[in-house]
Scaffold this active site. Structure first.
Site, PDB file in Angstrom:
ATOM      1  N   HIS A   1      -9.698 -30.642 -33.562  1.00 55.55           N
ATOM      2  CA  HIS A   1     -10.587 -29.526 -33.239  1.00 55.55           C
ATOM      3  C   HIS A   1     -11.538 -29.862 -32.092  1.00 55.55           C
ATOM      4  O   HIS A   1     -12.737 -29.584 -32.138  1.00 55.55           O
ATOM      5  CB  HIS A   1     -11.356 -29.080 -34.476  1.00 55.55           C
ATOM      6  CG  HIS A   1     -10.462 -28.686 -35.608  1.00 55.55           C
ATOM      7  ND1 HIS A   1      -9.586 -27.627 -35.553  1.00 55.55           N
ATOM      8  CD2 HIS A   1     -10.279 -29.257 -36.826  1.00 55.55           C
ATOM      9  CE1 HIS A   1      -8.918 -27.534 -36.689  1.00 55.55           C
ATOM     10  NE2 HIS A   1      -9.308 -28.523 -37.476  1.00 55.55           N
TER      11      HIS A   1
ATOM     12  N   LYS B   1       0.837  -1.203   0.000  1.00 57.77           N
ATOM     13  CA  LYS B   1       0.000   0.000   0.000  1.00 57.77           C
ATOM     14  C   LYS B   1       0.871   1.252   0.000  1.00 57.77           C
ATOM     15  O   LYS B   1       0.565   2.241  -0.676  1.00 57.77           O
ATOM     16  CB  LYS B   1      -0.911   0.000   1.228  1.00 57.77           C
ATOM     17  CG  LYS B   1      -1.699   1.292   1.391  1.00 57.77           C
ATOM     18  CD  LYS B   1      -2.661   1.253   2.564  1.00 57.77           C
ATOM     19  CE  LYS B   1      -3.397   2.575   2.693  1.00 57.77           C
ATOM     20  NZ  LYS B   1      -4.445   2.550   3.742  1.00 57.77           N
TER      21      LYS B   1
END
Length: 510
Positions: free
Chosen positions: A273, A136
């Site tokens: 596929h 922070k």
């Protein structure tokens, strides 16, 4: 006043060298517990956190850094006169660098014998609190959670200071790290509490690799793995040979694994596929592959083949004769490896088949959201299977229907699979209507459809699929049933002497 660095790490790789270099740069080192002991043993001057706080570690080490003398030094804005005045009033010195990593919660809960109490004791409190405070306040503090960043930080410190951009990147990394850490904890406790659909889904993934591109070259992509996920996966596979996996490779490889894991007997699955183009079983991997190849010798070209048994030299000799992208197996014999590695780009993957699980959730992203579901692990043994026609299936037809039913759940809906007892002979995938899927599967099967069985992933809305199947020579059909026109399909099957079985459960795959 010397700058201060607070170092307290669970993973101590490289920390001694890092602390030595900080000391040479004039930093005073603060530390705790095992890290302090290790640094002292290596002649690094260290001041204990308890010397700063004036308070000993308590509660078996659960409380040691949670103190204003530490967090005041972490959270003060160093260019704010009032903050500095308050620090001086309390006798607190700012902390300029924080190097912390956390108790190994992920590794702890990965142990098969871990207890809840053991897991709880490995929930770090002080570490995340220091990290979050320092991150922070990254405008003033350099915060490091990853040993890979030690060198970069030292290099910049030797040049004068860690620049603001680097401090921000390191702070962002900290918040990703603590968020992931909390996600591991929440996943574990959610599971222990028996929560099935919690109000928030907190899961985390680690980057496995950057990919050259996604489905198409203009799309960026990366591959992430769930560290708490199933080890029976492409994410945990070991690659022995070949080019890096592509985005499409990974999706196809996963599809192949999901199919082949459903078979107990030796099986080979070819995928293109994300749909199977050929599935075969036999007494050996060699026999299974011959059947899978025979299923569709055209579509297998450029595909992926997965085995549920080790690949031997005899099988490898056959595999090397065609162009394949990937071969997946539990293992490859030395002879097979020598043969297959003659193909420069062929990717060879091993996956631990003994780690198969049916409890892994399936996550599917949609724009702005996430769909979550169980795996489809329904088998004929789980359902209310009924023969609804006049003619009962023969044993051979039962075996063929079971084969087709195993495969059809892995085919994109609408799906039709035609099979005999040990191989698929026709697959119709992803059609907008069911009879269209049947026509594709039956056309592919050709003469092999005569005497074969047909599986449908959902009910027949009308009897046209049965009509097409009968004309192609199909003798047994397995489908879900449940249509308001089931009787039309049953009647049509009886007209042609086809045996029809209803399962009561559909196998849609979207």
């Amino acid at each position: 006043m010397a700058k201060r660095a607070l170092i307290s790490v669970s993973d101590k790789a490289g920390v001694v060298e890092f602390a030595e270099q900080l000391q040479q740069l004039g930093y005073e080192i603060l530390s705790t517990g095992g890290t302090k002991k290790l640094l002292q043993e290596n002649n690094v001057a260290v001041k204990g956190v308890d010397e700063i706080t004036g308070f000993p570690e308590i509660l078996e080490g659960r409380v040691k850094t949670l103190h204003p003398s530490i967090h005041g030094g972490l959270l003060a804005k160093q260019d704010n006169e009032e903050h500095i005045r308050q620090l001086e009033e309390q006798g607190i010195q700012p902390i300029d660098l924080v190097c912390v990593n956390l108790y190994p919660f992920q590794q702890t809960i990965s142990k098969p014998t871990v207890t809840v109490d053991e897991a709880i004791e490995n929930i770090d409190i002080g570490g995340p609190t220091m990290l979050r405070a320092a991150a922070k306040n990254h405008a003033y503090i350099t915060v490091i959670v990853d040993a890979l960043d030690y060198e970069q930080v030292i290099t910049q410190l030797k040049q004068g200071a860690v620049d603001a951009g680097t401090r921000r990147k390191l702070a962002a990394k900290v918040f990703r790290h603590t968020a992931a850490y909390d996600a591991y904890i929440s996943q574990y406790l959610t599971k222990e509490a028996g929560e099935e659909n919690p109000e928030r889904m907190t899961i985390t993934y680690e980057r496995q690799q950057d990919l050259r591109y996604g489905e198409n070259p203009h799309q960026q992509a990366a591959f992430y793995r769930n560290p708490l996920g199933s080890e029976f996966s492409v994410a945990h596979a070991r690659q022995h040979h070949g080019k890096e996996l592509s985005y499409n490779n990974i999706k196809d490889a996963d599809a192949a694994l999901q199919i082949v894991k459903d078979f107990g007997e030796p099986a080979a699955v070819a995928v293109k596929h994300m749909n199977p183009c050929g599935v075969g079983t036999g007494a050996s991997p060699y026999e299974a592959f011959l059947k899978a190849f025979e299923s569709d010798s055209t579509s297998i070209f450029g595909g992926i083949v997965a085995f549920n048994r080790a690949v031997d030299g005899k099988t490898a000799e056959k595999l090397v004769q065609i162009f394949l992208e990937i071969i997946i197996a539990p293992a490859f014999t030395d002879e097979a490896m020598a043969i297959l590695t003659t193909k420069k780009n062929l990717r060879l993957l091993t996956v631990p088949f003994d780690r198969k699980t049916e409890h892994e959730l399936i996550y599917t992203s949609v724009e702005g959201g996430l769909l979550v579901q169980d795996q489809d692990h329904f088998t004929l043994e789980n359902g209310d299977v009924r023969v609804v026609t006049d003619r009962q299936p023969t044993d051979q037809e039962w075996d063929a229907m079971k084969m087709a039913w195993k495969v059809v759940k892995h085919v994109k809906s609408n799906a039709i699979v035609v099979a005999d007892s040990n191989m698929t002979v026709g697959i119709g995938a992803g059609q907008m209507n069911r009879v269209g899927a049947a026509k594709i599967a039956l056309e592919q099967a050709g003469e092999r459809a005569r005497g074969a069985s047909l599986a449908s992933d959902a009910f027949f809305p009308m009897d046209d699929t049965v009509e097409a199947a009968a004309k192609a020579g199909i003798t047994a059909i397995i489908q879900t049933g449940g249509s308001i026109r089931d009787e039309d399909s049953i009647k049509k099957a009886n007209e042609y002497g086809i045996s029809m079985v209803l399962t009561g459960v559909r196998h849609f795959k979207h």
